[in-house]
Enzyme design. Structure first.
Site, PDB file in Angstrom:
ATOM      1  N   GLU A 250      -6.862  -0.187  -1.401  1.00  0.00           N
ATOM      2  CA  GLU A 250      -5.430   0.114  -1.262  1.00  0.00           C
ATOM      3  C   GLU A 250      -4.891  -0.885  -0.250  1.00  0.00           C
ATOM      4  OE1 GLU A 250      -3.542   2.342  -2.757  1.00  0.00           O
ATOM      5  OE2 GLU A 250      -4.986   3.682  -3.707  1.00  0.00           O
ATOM      6  N   CYS A 284       2.825   0.147   4.123  1.00  0.00           N
ATOM      7  CA  CYS A 284       2.487  -0.766   3.024  1.00  0.00           C
ATOM      8  C   CYS A 284       3.598  -0.809   1.985  1.00  0.00           C
ATOM      9  CB  CYS A 284       1.177  -0.344   2.391  1.00  0.00           C
ATOM     10  SG  CYS A 284       1.100   1.408   2.116  1.00  0.00           S
TER      11      CYS A 284
END
Ligand code: NAP
Length: 475
Positions: A250, A284
């Protein structure tokens, strides 16, 4: 001299310290918050052995459900304590830290639902003549010991996204949290082990540097899977290093939002005020690139700039603070230099851009282009870059012109534009009339291209952490 105030880490039934320690300081004012052991490969060996022993003992699904339910309840009860820990070690404003702690409760609840319902599938054996009369099904089994490596920016909930599905799947974990933010992770592990009935050995924490402890976990032959959240360079290096393991990544992003004239761009501006600057842009999916139709670009900037100027920058423990310091002075300097580079290449600062001690003012840049670092690389700072476009095709091409692919979004009043964006934006998630920063914890969350190779969210993570065994029974 031995360091005082060192927080030991759980490895098996022991609470372990080490000869060397890592000092943790507040990113906001440099205050010493404590220290954790600087573990080494020997600690990783012990942690993996403890995890294997725990799995050999086994833990039936009904007990895993009880642990996950208890964790959700205990986290809710202790939400304020966790929020304080997050706020102090990550310089995340306390109000935002509370949201993270509340999300962690949901992460455990969703994982508990998975633990309750995890099954394999029936196979239609008699659909092929040789299978006639046979019974076929799959069992879903834990993949083995999971090595989890986590970043600094969600020091509780991203750890929860590793631990909760692992427990649901029946996997013991060796966890390496980010060196800047180890306390939330250790507190969560201790909560699971001490208050929620998880037997010792199921969660083991090894604090230490990425190059030492991180690599030792990645290289360990008895770790079946690595689940990593962090930067692309580190993530893909792990992938390259662990050819025979399952590796879930991720990674980063430079999230774009497209503002069409038919969309509610005022609502979009109000959302970008939060989505571009929450935790100083260190998410993110922080909204980084704002692609605006040329006919409304001046109006959008006129709407957005005063909103951004309302943001309060300061002490993370102050209830009024919207954003605080970046995770390190080096990062502040890096982001400031990228702003300066963009200006030297023709962009304009509509607001912000100044550094005051450890604080960088929330910044809006206009006139940016995709060859500038503030557009083509993940900034991970409180900077939004506004770019004008003339046609939707051009906006979609600009949004896709990136090495990342986590989430993207569009604000539009036209169904055809929304469907076109959903089909053509090359991202793991496409949102319509919402910012790309939107996430709830049950969503399948993960990127394409440099942003990663998997989906997180308990339903998906549990499947990553299990394997299927086929069983065929003949009469
Ligand atoms: P990072 O520098 O990549 O660090 C992440 C973790 O990896 C830390 O625990 C770090 O340890 C460890 N590490 C560093 N080098 C390593 C190595 N060689 N081998 C094994 N582990 C190693 O990332 P970060 O600065 O903490 O976090 C920011 C990044 O995470 C951004 O790119 C952001 O987009 C990404 N992120 C992605 C998601 C997502 O779900 N897609 C969510 C949040 C963040 P140390 O702390 O000891 O260096």
């Amino acid at each position: 001299m031995a360091d005082t105030n060192v927080r030991p880490v759980p490895i098996g039934a022991e609470r372990v310290t080490a000869a060397d320690t890592i000092e943790v300081r507040s990113p906001f004012d440099g205050e010493r918050l404590g220290a954790v052991p600087a573990c080494d490969a020997g600690h990783v060996d012990r942690a993996v052995a403890a995890a294997r022993a725990a799995m050999a003992e086994g833990l039936p699904a009904w007990r895993r459900v009880e642990v996950l339910d208890a964790a959700a309840a205990a986290l809710r009860e202790q939400q304020e304590d966790f929020a304080h820990t997050i706020a102090r070690e990550a310089a995340k404003p306390i109000t935002t830290a509370r949201t993270e702690a509340a999300r962690a409760v949901l992460t455990f609840q969703f994982a508990a639902a998975e633990a309750r319902t995890l099954t394999g599938e029936m196979i239609a054996m008699d659909a092929a003549e040789p299978g006639d009369g046979k019974l076929g099904f799959t069992l879903r089994l834990p993949i083995g010991v999971v090595g989890a490596i986590t970043p600094f920016n969600f020091p509780l909930n991203l750890v929860a996204h590793k631990l909760a599905p692992a427990i649901a799947a029946g996997c013991a974990v060796v966890l390496k949290p980010a060196s800047q933010t180890p306390f939330s992770a250790i507190a969560l592990a201790e909560l699971l082990l001490g208050q929620c009935g998880l037997p010792e050995g199921w969660i083991n924490v090894v604090t230490g540097g990425g190059g030492s402890v991180g690599n030792a976990i990645v290289d360990h032959p008895d770790v079946a899977m690595i689940t990593f959240t962090g930067s692309p360079d580190v993530g893909w290096a792990i992938r390259g290093r662990a050819a025979r393991k399952k590796v879930s990544l991720e990674l980063g992003n430079n999230a774009p939002v497209i503002l069409e004239p038919s969309g509610d761009w005022r609502a979009a501006a109000a959302k970008i005020k939060v989505a571009g600057y929450s935790h100083a842009g260190q998410s993110c999916i922080s909204t980084q690139r704002v692609l605006v139709h040329r006919s409304i670009v001046d109006d959008v900037v006129a709407e957005l700039v005063p909103l951004v100027e309302q943001l309060r920058v300061g002490d993370p423990m102050d209830e009024a603070t919207d954003l605080s310091a970046l995770i390190s002075p080096d990062d502040t300097e890096r982001v400031k230099s990228w702003i300066d580079d963009a200006v030297a290449e023709g962009a304009e600062v509509a607001t912000g851009g100044e550094v005051d001690g450890r604080l960088l003012r929330p910044t809006v840049l206009t006139g940016t282009t995709n060859d500038m670092k503030v557009c083509n690389t993940e900034v991970f700072g409180p900077v939004v870059a506004v770019q004008a476009y003339d046609h939707l095709d051009e906006a979609l091409a600009l949004a896709n012109d990136t090495r990342y692919g986590l989430q993207a979004s569009i604000f539009t009043g036209e169904l055809a534009a929304a469907l076109s964006a959903a089909r053509r934006l090359d991202f793991g998630g496409v949102l319509v009339n919402e910012v790309p920063t939107f996430r709830t914890d049950q969503m399948p969350y993960g990127g394409t291209r440099d942003s990663g190779n998997t989906k997180e969210g308990p339903h998906h993570a549990v499947r990553e952490m299990t394997t299927e065994r086929l069983v065929v029974i003949s009469p």
